[in-house]
Design a protein around this motif. Structure first.
Motif, short mmCIF file in Angstrom:
data_model
loop_
_atom_site.label_atom_id
_atom_site.label_comp_id
_atom_site.label_asym_id
_atom_site.label_seq_id
_atom_site.Cartn_x
_atom_site.Cartn_y
_atom_site.Cartn_z
N ASN A 88 17.66 56.74 15.82
CA ASN A 88 17.90 58.05 15.21
C ASN A 88 16.62 58.87 15.09
O ASN A 88 16.64 60.08 15.26
N GLU A 89 15.52 58.19 14.81
CA GLU A 89 14.23 58.88 14.72
C GLU A 89 13.88 59.54 16.05
O GLU A 89 13.46 60.70 16.09
N LEU A 90 14.08 58.83 17.15
CA LEU A 90 13.81 59.40 18.46
C LEU A 90 14.77 60.56 18.77
O LEU A 90 14.37 61.56 19.37
N LYS A 91 16.01 60.41 18.35
CA LYS A 91 17.00 61.47 18.57
C LYS A 91 16.58 62.74 17.83
O LYS A 91 16.62 63.84 18.38
N GLU A 92 16.16 62.58 16.57
CA GLU A 92 15.76 63.73 15.77
C GLU A 92 14.46 64.36 16.28
O GLU A 92 14.33 65.58 16.34
#
Length: 177
Positions: A88-92
């Protein structure tokens, strides 16, 4: 466009990335593959297999992917990437799309290309015992809402590559519009 391929060891992440690359290049797209196994030996060789180190490994791979954004149309990170929080961090941070390369453990046991599953299933006192194999004796969090699931358990690699290719073309078209 940055893609993160996540799944257990031997599921087919690198196979999909390598298989789809020439198809994309025939469409005049520039493609970069960031293989987690390769980067573990170079950029991330100082990291172990704790949760914190595994998350830092993926952060570094994300930064490498982002650094390629001006020279590639599609950048694929092929790494186990076991934790939902870092996916999720990479997505954000980078707008990545998540592809879950799903494969059932019995199939992975049969494939066991690196001998990791055999070692993970050894008795605890065995000197060759592997104690941190993701999905066997270490955590793998199934992606909560992946952009695509490719189950490599029962279909030929060529079909999985084609499914991935079609997804990438559709995603790229919507990404550009």
């Amino acid at each position: 466009m940055i893609i993160q391929l996540t799944g257990l060891s031997g599921a087919g992440k690198s196979t999909l990335a390598v298989g789809v690359k020439p198809l994309l290049e025939k469409q005049s797209l520039k493609v970069e593959i960031i293989d987690g196994d390769v980067y573990r030996k170079t950029l991330c060789k100082d990291l172990g297999f704790s949760k914190e180190d595994r998350m830092e490994n993926i952060r570094r791979l994300g930064e490498v992917a982002w650094s390629f954004k001006n020279r590639a149309d599609i950048i694929m990170i092929a790494a186990i990437n076991p934790f939902e929080a870092i996916r999720n961090e990479l997505k954000e941070k980078y707008g990545t799309k998540t592809i879950w390369v799903k494969c059932e453990i019995p199939v992975l046991l049969k494939r066991d290309t690196k001998g990791l599953y055999k070692r993970a299933l050894l008795h605890d006192e065995h000197p060759d015992k592997l104690f941190n194999l993701t999905g066997v004796n270490d955590t793998y969090e199934v992606p909560a809402s992946p952009d695509l699931v490719i189950d490599t358990s029962g279909e030929p690699a060529s079909q999985s590559v084609l499914t991935f290719y079609e997804f990438l073309l559709r995603s790229r078209a919507s990404y550009l519009s």
